[in-house]
Write a protein that holds these residues in place. Structure first.
Motif, PDB file in Angstrom:
ATOM      1  N   ALA A 163       0.816  -1.212   0.000  1.00  0.00           N
ATOM      2  CA  ALA A 163       0.000   0.000   0.000  1.00  0.00           C
ATOM      3  C   ALA A 163       0.852   1.265   0.000  1.00  0.00           C
ATOM      4  CB  ALA A 163      -0.937   0.009   1.205  1.00  0.00           C
ATOM      5  N   ALA A 166       2.041   3.779  -3.335  1.00  0.00           N
ATOM      6  CA  ALA A 166       1.376   4.997  -3.809  1.00  0.00           C
ATOM      7  C   ALA A 166       2.084   6.252  -3.335  1.00  0.00           C
ATOM      8  CB  ALA A 166      -0.074   5.015  -3.349  1.00  0.00           C
ATOM      9  N   LEU A 167       2.893   6.135  -2.287  1.00  0.00           N
ATOM     10  CA  LEU A 167       3.605   7.307  -1.767  1.00  0.00           C
ATOM     11  C   LEU A 167       4.862   7.622  -2.560  1.00  0.00           C
ATOM     12  CD1 LEU A 167       3.360   6.685   2.088  1.00  0.00           C
ATOM     13  CD2 LEU A 167       1.888   8.106   0.648  1.00  0.00           C
ATOM     14  N   THR A 168       5.294   6.704  -3.393  1.00  0.00           N
ATOM     15  CA  THR A 168       6.518   6.917  -4.151  1.00  0.00           C
ATOM     16  C   THR A 168       6.374   8.119  -5.079  1.00  0.00           C
ATOM     17  OG1 THR A 168       7.107   4.581  -4.093  1.00  0.00           O
ATOM     18  CG2 THR A 168       8.094   5.903  -5.831  1.00  0.00           C
ATOM     19  N   SER A 188      -0.842   9.941   5.211  1.00  0.00           N
ATOM     20  CA  SER A 188      -1.038  10.588   3.916  1.00  0.00           C
ATOM     21  C   SER A 188      -2.528  10.819   3.711  1.00  0.00           C
ATOM     22  CB  SER A 188      -0.482   9.718   2.783  1.00  0.00           C
ATOM     23  OG  SER A 188      -1.156   8.467   2.742  1.00  0.00           O
ATOM     24  N   THR A 224      -5.544  13.054   0.807  1.00  0.00           N
ATOM     25  CA  THR A 224      -5.836  13.960  -0.299  1.00  0.00           C
ATOM     26  C   THR A 224      -6.660  15.113   0.250  1.00  0.00           C
ATOM     27  OG1 THR A 224      -5.857  12.140  -1.884  1.00  0.00           O
ATOM     28  CG2 THR A 224      -6.910  14.195  -2.563  1.00  0.00           C
ATOM     29  N   GLU A 265      -2.259  15.484  -3.072  1.00  0.00           N
ATOM     30  CA  GLU A 265      -1.861  14.326  -2.280  1.00  0.00           C
ATOM     31  C   GLU A 265      -0.762  14.764  -1.317  1.00  0.00           C
ATOM     32  OE1 GLU A 265      -1.250  10.611  -4.444  1.00  0.00           O
ATOM     33  OE2 GLU A 265      -2.044  11.623  -6.219  1.00  0.00           O
ATOM     34  N   LYS A 313       2.554  16.034  -3.178  1.00  0.00           N
ATOM     35  CA  LYS A 313       3.109  15.244  -4.276  1.00  0.00           C
ATOM     36  C   LYS A 313       3.001  16.003  -5.586  1.00  0.00           C
ATOM     37  CE  LYS A 313       3.081  10.507  -6.086  1.00  0.00           C
ATOM     38  NZ  LYS A 313       2.433   9.178  -5.991  1.00  0.00           N
TER      39      LYS A 313
END
Length: 203
Positions: A24, A27-29, A149, A151, A157, A201
């Motif tokens: 999971a 998605a932070l990459t 994290s 939105t 993000e 992001k």
């Protein structure tokens, strides 16, 4: 859920920790820019041996490069404008900007560039790098907690971190002081740095 997930542990004395990556977190990459309007970089220093003075820097910028699959590859870079120092007292801020302390005219920036990231377990990790003040560069390790994290209402993000580190200001040439009649000095050598970071992001 942390950016750096817990390492599995063996019960033997020779156990080797292994990185347990949560899919999971992929998605932070990506690349992030620090949102200074919703972040703070501050410091606390002992004054006259009896109380703490707190301050912050109002003008700074920075980037994060996060790797959710391999968090140790993550990195951070921050630039702080020394002239933006704010302790709530104009005279004191002016003294901090002067040659007695930061000499903001000659050395306008304080910078941090990471060189390594390491998991501490759970939602904590340590980022190590080089802190430069007054053209003096020395190593600094910052212990951080990943706050999560989300939105936001504008579709950005975001990720959040908070952490701290302690330094001796004399290591960076900030040596001004004054002796007190009862003993001790006006300003402690030890300074606590604090970080509360929100980053957005980039597309």
């Amino acid at each position: 859920m942390g950016l750096f997930n817990r390492r599995s542990q063996d019960t033997t004395a020779t156990a080797v920790a292994t990185l347990d990556v949560d899919p999971a977190l992929a998605a932070l990459t990506g690349d992030y820019v620090i949102d200074a309007a919703h972040s703070s970089i501050g410091f606390t220093v002992r004054h006259a041996m009896v109380t703490n003075v707190r301050g912050s820097f109002a003008d700074y910028s920075g980037t994060l490069q996060l790797d959710g699959a391999d968090p140790a590859r993550s990195a951070a870079s921050i630039e702080v404008k020394i002239a933006s120092v704010d302790t709530g007292i104009d005279d004191r801020d002016g003294h901090l900007r002067s040659g007695d302390f930061f000499d903001a005219e000659a050395f306008p920036l304080m910078t941090f560039r990471s060189t390594e990231a390491a998991q501490l377990g759970g939602e904590g990790y340590r980022i190590t790098g080089e802190l430069t003040i007054k053209d003096v560069t020395r190593p600094l390790s910052i212990d951080l907690e990943f706050n999560g994290s989300a939105t936001d209402v504008y579709g950005n993000e975001r990720v959040g971190f908070e952490g701290s580190a302690e330094i001796l200001r004399s290591d960076w040439g900030l040596t001004w002081n004054a002796a007190l009649e009862a003993g001790g000095v006006m300003v402690s050598d030890k300074v606590k740095l604090t970080f509360d970071i929100s980053a957005i992001k980039q597309a």
